[in-house]
Design a protein around this motif. Sequence first.
Motif, PDB file in Angstrom:
ATOM      1  N   ILE A 135      -9.764   2.882   6.127  1.00 13.20           N
ATOM      2  CA  ILE A 135      -8.574   2.674   6.938  1.00 13.20           C
ATOM      3  C   ILE A 135      -7.993   4.028   7.342  1.00 13.20           C
ATOM      4  CG2 ILE A 135      -8.007   0.512   5.749  1.00 13.20           C
ATOM      5  CD1 ILE A 135      -5.673   2.149   4.373  1.00 13.20           C
ATOM      6  N   ARG A 136      -7.206   4.005   8.391  1.00  8.42           N
ATOM      7  CA  ARG A 136      -6.397   5.169   8.723  1.00  8.42           C
ATOM      8  C   ARG A 136      -5.206   5.192   7.770  1.00  8.42           C
ATOM      9  NH1 ARG A 136      -3.794   5.225  13.393  1.00  8.42           N
ATOM     10  NH2 ARG A 136      -3.761   2.963  13.463  1.00  8.42           N
ATOM     11  N   ARG A 137      -4.826   6.342   7.318  1.00  3.46           N
ATOM     12  CA  ARG A 137      -3.740   6.439   6.338  1.00  3.46           C
ATOM     13  C   ARG A 137      -2.390   6.416   7.041  1.00  3.46           C
ATOM     14  NH1 ARG A 137      -4.226  11.252   2.731  1.00  3.46           N
ATOM     15  NH2 ARG A 137      -2.510  10.228   1.654  1.00  3.46           N
ATOM     16  N   GLU A 261      -8.257   9.435   6.586  1.00  4.97           N
ATOM     17  CA  GLU A 261      -8.735   8.110   6.211  1.00  4.97           C
ATOM     18  C   GLU A 261      -8.711   7.925   4.711  1.00  4.97           C
ATOM     19  OE1 GLU A 261     -12.606   7.372   7.816  1.00  4.97           O
ATOM     20  OE2 GLU A 261     -11.837   6.951   9.818  1.00  4.97           O
ATOM     21  N   ASP A 262      -8.741   6.646   4.305  1.00  4.86           N
ATOM     22  CA  ASP A 262      -8.863   6.301   2.890  1.00  4.86           C
ATOM     23  C   ASP A 262      -9.858   5.158   2.769  1.00  4.86           C
ATOM     24  OD1 ASP A 262      -8.494   6.305   0.183  1.00  4.86           O
ATOM     25  OD2 ASP A 262      -6.383   5.748   0.217  1.00  4.86           O
ATOM     26  N   LEU A 263     -10.451   5.031   1.593  1.00 10.50           N
ATOM     27  CA  LEU A 263     -11.362   3.929   1.289  1.00 10.50           C
ATOM     28  C   LEU A 263     -10.613   2.935   0.413  1.00 10.50           C
ATOM     29  CD1 LEU A 263     -14.173   2.636   1.369  1.00 10.50           C
ATOM     30  CD2 LEU A 263     -14.756   3.993  -0.655  1.00 10.50           C
ATOM     31  N   VAL A 264     -10.495   1.704   0.890  1.00 10.95           N
ATOM     32  CA  VAL A 264      -9.760   0.661   0.179  1.00 10.95           C
ATOM     33  C   VAL A 264     -10.743  -0.413  -0.270  1.00 10.95           C
ATOM     34  CG1 VAL A 264      -7.885  -1.022   0.311  1.00 10.95           C
ATOM     35  CG2 VAL A 264      -7.731   1.130   1.580  1.00 10.95           C
ATOM     36  N   THR A 265     -10.612  -0.847  -1.521  1.00  9.28           N
ATOM     37  CA  THR A 265     -11.503  -1.851  -2.083  1.00  9.28           C
ATOM     38  C   THR A 265     -10.688  -2.982  -2.691  1.00  9.28           C
ATOM     39  OG1 THR A 265     -13.144  -0.136  -2.633  1.00  9.28           O
ATOM     40  CG2 THR A 265     -13.372  -2.282  -3.734  1.00  9.28           C
ATOM     41  N   LEU A 266     -10.953  -4.215  -2.261  1.00 12.63           N
ATOM     42  CA  LEU A 266     -10.342  -5.389  -2.887  1.00 12.63           C
ATOM     43  C   LEU A 266     -11.031  -5.625  -4.224  1.00 12.63           C
ATOM     44  CD1 LEU A 266     -10.161  -7.672   0.282  1.00 12.63           C
ATOM     45  CD2 LEU A 266      -8.250  -6.516  -0.842  1.00 12.63           C
ATOM     46  N   LEU A 267     -10.243  -5.826  -5.267  1.00  8.97           N
ATOM     47  CA  LEU A 267     -10.780  -5.822  -6.623  1.00  8.97           C
ATOM     48  C   LEU A 267     -11.476  -7.118  -6.989  1.00  8.97           C
ATOM     49  CD1 LEU A 267      -7.809  -4.101  -8.496  1.00  8.97           C
ATOM     50  CD2 LEU A 267      -9.885  -3.043  -7.605  1.00  8.97           C
ATOM     51  N   GLU A 268     -12.619  -6.975  -7.676  1.00 12.66           N
ATOM     52  CA  GLU A 268     -13.313  -8.123  -8.269  1.00 12.66           C
ATOM     53  C   GLU A 268     -12.419  -8.739  -9.343  1.00 12.66           C
ATOM     54  OE1 GLU A 268     -16.206  -9.482  -7.612  1.00 12.66           O
ATOM     55  OE2 GLU A 268     -17.028  -8.056  -6.162  1.00 12.66           O
ATOM     56  N   PRO A 269     -12.568 -10.051  -9.608  1.00 12.44           N
ATOM     57  CA  PRO A 269     -11.665 -10.722 -10.561  1.00 12.44           C
ATOM     58  C   PRO A 269     -11.551 -10.034 -11.917  1.00 12.44           C
ATOM     59  CG  PRO A 269     -12.943 -12.349  -9.368  1.00 12.44           C
ATOM     60  CD  PRO A 269     -13.478 -11.012  -8.947  1.00 12.44           C
TER      61      PRO A 269
END
Length: 293
Positions: A135-137, A261-269
Amino acid sequence: MLKEFALEPEAIATWASFKDLIEKFGVSKGRVIACFPRKWRQAVLRAAQVQARDVELVRIEEKLRRLEGLVLLNRERPSGDGALPWLDRVLVEHARLPFDGIIVRERQRPHPEVLTTDEIDDDLPLFHATGQKHIRRTADEIVDCVALLVSCARTIKLVDPHFKANEPRWKRPLLRLLTLLRDQHRTGVSIEVHRANNARPANIRSYFESTIPRMLPPGVGLSVHLHPEQARHNRFILTERGGASYHTGLDDNEEGRSTDEDLVTLLEPATFAGEWRAYPPSDEPFLAYPASS
């Protein structure tokens, strides 16, 4: 980054159809199922009682109990006119607050956002989703990654060892988050800032005292919790429904002082559950700003 789909209860009324579709959903996969109507789970069970065998019905019922949160998202949408067919009710709600897609068992009429279960494919643009992206920061993009989760959260944890609410690069994303809550008329929401205990107490207090009381919308409280600096390096936005990790930080780069930019990760359960437990609220937070009425 996170898509919300309306899923017709009859589309998953057998175990085969249920397990094939459900496994494609989850916060970490970038897709969640809207709890629409509000008694969506009961509607699935009613459909399964007609279509599924007894042993299948038991398996569906057990799985449904575990869907809340990381798969099934309840944004308290109005359920509409119960006398109307499900698709008619969904399309009325879609016109008010759009879903990212609508999934049905059989196509009843042409509509650009409606897919049948036979058409589901990860590469299909309407259904395509990702649990990780660059994403753009900017304040908007930082918060928008978790906007769906924030929309139904009661507790929001902002984890950043250097968080300073008085500095514009952290203040802007926080203001974007608070604006989202205000615009949705959310109340009873608690925001926890978890940061490192890496400065004098008077200095840390100054990071929040001059800013937070004027920023909080009615019904939203904020508390600050301190942790040993060496034990806290990661950055997260967490809610009880799931969360995301941010490689660089929860501060934007509007002033060009860092990376664009940044790297964003949706977390595994399992990862999410561990991080949620790692940042418990203190019985006596360093600072607390109660929700105003």
